[in-house]
Design a protein around this motif. Sequence first.
Motif, PDB file in Angstrom:
ATOM      1  N   UNK A   1      52.239  53.005  -0.735  1.00 27.81           N
ATOM      2  CA  UNK A   1      53.217  51.915  -0.741  1.00 27.81           C
ATOM      3  C   UNK A   1      52.570  50.590  -1.126  1.00 27.81           C
ATOM      4  N   UNK A   2      51.351  50.346  -0.643  1.00 27.21           N
ATOM      5  CA  UNK A   2      50.668  49.094  -0.962  1.00 27.21           C
ATOM      6  C   UNK A   2      50.380  48.982  -2.461  1.00 27.21           C
ATOM      7  N   UNK A   3      49.936  50.082  -3.061  1.00 29.80           N
ATOM      8  CA  UNK A   3      49.634  50.058  -4.502  1.00 29.80           C
ATOM      9  C   UNK A   3      50.910  49.883  -5.319  1.00 29.80           C
ATOM     10  N   UNK A   4      51.965  50.621  -4.974  1.00 22.33           N
ATOM     11  CA  UNK A   4      53.196  50.540  -5.769  1.00 22.33           C
ATOM     12  C   UNK A   4      53.907  49.199  -5.575  1.00 22.33           C
ATOM     13  N   UNK A   5      53.882  48.657  -4.359  1.00 21.71           N
ATOM     14  CA  UNK A   5      54.560  47.389  -4.107  1.00 21.71           C
ATOM     15  C   UNK A   5      53.806  46.183  -4.665  1.00 21.71           C
ATOM     16  N   UNK A   6      52.475  46.322  -4.800  1.00 24.97           N
ATOM     17  CA  UNK A   6      51.663  45.215  -5.311  1.00 24.97           C
ATOM     18  C   UNK A   6      51.037  45.552  -6.675  1.00 24.97           C
ATOM     19  N   UNK A   7      51.707  46.387  -7.398  1.00 23.51           N
ATOM     20  CA  UNK A   7      51.185  46.894  -8.664  1.00 23.51           C
ATOM     21  C   UNK A   7      50.834  45.764  -9.639  1.00 23.51           C
TER      22      UNK A   7
ATOM     23  N   UNK B   1      50.278  42.603  -9.065  1.00 19.54           N
ATOM     24  CA  UNK B   1      49.189  41.768  -8.542  1.00 19.54           C
ATOM     25  C   UNK B   1      47.834  42.442  -8.747  1.00 19.54           C
ATOM     26  N   UNK B   2      47.756  43.737  -8.456  1.00 23.75           N
ATOM     27  CA  UNK B   2      46.502  44.474  -8.640  1.00 23.75           C
ATOM     28  C   UNK B   2      46.119  44.503 -10.122  1.00 23.75           C
ATOM     29  N   UNK B   3      47.103  44.755 -10.976  1.00 22.72           N
ATOM     30  CA  UNK B   3      46.830  44.800 -12.411  1.00 22.72           C
ATOM     31  C   UNK B   3      46.332  43.452 -12.931  1.00 22.72           C
ATOM     32  N   UNK B   4      46.881  42.382 -12.368  1.00 20.88           N
ATOM     33  CA  UNK B   4      46.428  41.058 -12.775  1.00 20.88           C
ATOM     34  C   UNK B   4      44.988  40.790 -12.362  1.00 20.88           C
ATOM     35  N   UNK B   5      44.591  41.338 -11.232  1.00 17.51           N
ATOM     36  CA  UNK B   5      43.227  41.125 -10.741  1.00 17.51           C
ATOM     37  C   UNK B   5      42.198  41.925 -11.532  1.00 17.51           C
ATOM     38  N   UNK B   6      42.518  43.181 -11.841  1.00 11.88           N
ATOM     39  CA  UNK B   6      41.526  44.033 -12.505  1.00 11.88           C
ATOM     40  C   UNK B   6      41.671  44.038 -14.029  1.00 11.88           C
ATOM     41  N   UNK B   7      42.762  43.468 -14.517  1.00 11.38           N
ATOM     42  CA  UNK B   7      42.942  43.383 -15.965  1.00 11.38           C
ATOM     43  C   UNK B   7      43.307  44.697 -16.622  1.00 11.38           C
ATOM     44  N   UNK B   8      43.879  45.631 -15.881  1.00  8.53           N
ATOM     45  CA  UNK B   8      44.275  46.929 -16.426  1.00  8.53           C
ATOM     46  C   UNK B   8      45.557  47.397 -15.753  1.00  8.53           C
ATOM     47  N   UNK B   9      46.312  48.193 -16.458  1.00 12.41           N
ATOM     48  CA  UNK B   9      47.438  48.875 -15.845  1.00 12.41           C
ATOM     49  C   UNK B   9      46.903  49.881 -14.831  1.00 12.41           C
ATOM     50  N   UNK B  10      47.676  50.148 -13.801  1.00 13.62           N
ATOM     51  CA  UNK B  10      47.243  51.102 -12.782  1.00 13.62           C
ATOM     52  C   UNK B  10      48.350  52.124 -12.553  1.00 13.62           C
ATOM     53  N   UNK B  11      47.962  53.362 -12.386  1.00 14.80           N
ATOM     54  CA  UNK B  11      48.946  54.395 -12.086  1.00 14.80           C
ATOM     55  C   UNK B  11      48.363  55.389 -11.088  1.00 14.80           C
ATOM     56  N   UNK B  12      49.213  55.879 -10.191  1.00 10.03           N
ATOM     57  CA  UNK B  12      48.800  56.936  -9.271  1.00 10.03           C
ATOM     58  C   UNK B  12      49.000  58.247 -10.016  1.00 10.03           C
TER      59      UNK B  12
ATOM     60  N   UNK C   1      44.728  49.375   7.604  1.00  5.34           N
ATOM     61  CA  UNK C   1      43.813  50.322   6.958  1.00  5.34           C
ATOM     62  C   UNK C   1      44.075  50.373   5.462  1.00  5.34           C
ATOM     63  N   UNK C   2      45.350  50.388   5.084  1.00  5.01           N
ATOM     64  CA  UNK C   2      45.690  50.376   3.663  1.00  5.01           C
ATOM     65  C   UNK C   2      45.186  49.110   2.992  1.00  5.01           C
ATOM     66  N   UNK C   3      45.261  47.995   3.691  1.00  2.00           N
ATOM     67  CA  UNK C   3      44.756  46.726   3.150  1.00  2.00           C
ATOM     68  C   UNK C   3      43.289  46.851   2.776  1.00  2.00           C
ATOM     69  N   UNK C   4      42.481  47.393   3.691  1.00  2.00           N
ATOM     70  CA  UNK C   4      41.050  47.521   3.425  1.00  2.00           C
ATOM     71  C   UNK C   4      40.785  48.494   2.276  1.00  2.00           C
ATOM     72  N   UNK C   5      41.553  49.581   2.200  1.00  2.00           N
ATOM     73  CA  UNK C   5      41.354  50.559   1.131  1.00  2.00           C
ATOM     74  C   UNK C   5      41.695  49.954  -0.223  1.00  2.00           C
ATOM     75  N   UNK C   6      42.814  49.233  -0.309  1.00  2.00           N
ATOM     76  CA  UNK C   6      43.205  48.629  -1.586  1.00  2.00           C
ATOM     77  C   UNK C   6      42.220  47.533  -1.980  1.00  2.00           C
ATOM     78  N   UNK C   7      41.730  46.761  -1.008  1.00  2.00           N
ATOM     79  CA  UNK C   7      40.711  45.751  -1.314  1.00  2.00           C
ATOM     80  C   UNK C   7      39.449  46.424  -1.847  1.00  2.00           C
ATOM     81  N   UNK C   8      39.086  47.580  -1.267  1.00  2.00           N
ATOM     82  CA  UNK C   8      37.935  48.333  -1.781  1.00  2.00           C
ATOM     83  C   UNK C   8      38.175  48.796  -3.213  1.00  2.00           C
ATOM     84  N   UNK C   9      39.392  49.264  -3.475  1.00  2.00           N
ATOM     85  CA  UNK C   9      39.742  49.692  -4.826  1.00  2.00           C
ATOM     86  C   UNK C   9      39.537  48.553  -5.822  1.00  2.00           C
ATOM     87  N   UNK C  10      40.028  47.377  -5.483  1.00  2.00           N
ATOM     88  CA  UNK C  10      39.886  46.221  -6.366  1.00  2.00           C
ATOM     89  C   UNK C  10      38.419  45.828  -6.508  1.00  2.00           C
ATOM     90  N   UNK C  11      37.661  45.936  -5.411  1.00  2.00           N
ATOM     91  CA  UNK C  11      36.259  45.522  -5.438  1.00  2.00           C
ATOM     92  C   UNK C  11      35.428  46.350  -6.408  1.00  2.00           C
TER      93      UNK C  11
END
Length: 419
Positions: free
Chosen positions: A20-26, A28-39, A302-312
């Motif tokens: 849910x965190x990845x899909x709802x903040x898709x 924002x995450x794409x803007x941070x990493x500069x790439x499209x993201x898909x599960x 927990x999801x927050x920390x995992x998604x932050x790790x993904x971005x990191x």
Amino acid sequence: MAALKVALLGLGTVGLGVFESITQRKEQIEGLIGRKIEISGVLIRNEAKARALNEGVFISKDFQEVITQRKPEVVIEAIGGIEPARTYIEYSLRNGCHVVSANKDCIAKHGRDLQRIARENGVRFVYEASVAGGIPVLRTLRELLAVNKVERIEAILNGTSNFILSMMRTEGASFSEALALAQQKGYAEQDPTNDIEGFDAFYKAMILSEWIYGEQPDWDEVQIKGISSVTIDEIQAAEKIGLRVKHLVSIDESLHVEISPKFVDADHPLSSVENVNNAVLIKTDLLGDLTLIGAGAGAKPTASAIVEDLISLYLTQDHPHLKSPKRTQNNIGEADPALVKEQTSLLFYQNLSFREFTEIMSDLESSGTVLTYKEDGNLALSAVLFTGKLEGHAHPKLKSVYSAKVSSAISSAKKAIGV
């Protein structure tokens, strides 16, 4: 640039929170990493179970399908437990996938080997969420305290235990009542053993020890005590002399690790940490003390920390662990054996006569200092805060003994009893 494909292993409480965190903040995450993201795929256990997922999301109970057919760049492991999680993590790393995990059991036992495998295959293995939920303690230690020597850690690392102790103190609930409430709210499992007996905190302590000092102590030598023996009477008696009980993890630079309930005074930085919150007190040589407090359990933290790790993975370099200098026995110096065994303890005596109480106080004063005490009118449960050696002070009516962490014991204790 090709889309970033992410495979999710597990769709329980944590896995669904990550999805849910990845899909709802898709965006924002794409803007941070500069790439499209898909599960690219989700590993599940029961294909027949109804799930409210977006159409087109590939789900399977076959790990090979999720990894080899979908070819993800990052694998998020949210299964828990040691197996098959360890096998899945290792396979993913060997096949060129970065891995993000919150699996404290597996990381505590196999984290060093998995990090080696990641390095050998040119990928990263990150696990911020494995220690304190949403609190970025590993990243803080690695990236913000790189020049500091970490001398000691004191921490509340289990939200379930902290919630139970908070309910007992503030609501007057018994241990069993507070545990039932924790289970009702989803903070505790149906089998709460790992939480209430200290094993969950132990695994997290081993990860911290490895992260900070580059190694773990011998597991068989670590003192582990949970909260199941703490009673409401003890909590209330301690409250009368200005003390609260917290389930604390302590790690020092000589690799001494202890996990147990301790009574702390109001001046202790972790005294006011309540409910399901976690906290980590980091004692350093340059900065001094730094305390991090936040949500330590639940799907969102927990999801927050995992998604932050993904971005990191895409915003930071692969730094080595902190590996703060470890103090060895050779440079501790020859300490006085008598002083080594001297500590501050909270002693509870049950059903004493006035004469017995007087004799006990006199006996304790002969080899240490009674900082304060509180006895109720009929001496049903007497609390004594004592600094000194406990050897030789056994008494048939000594109900229990707890370690105490007091920063200004004498002044606060005198204030509590009106001296």
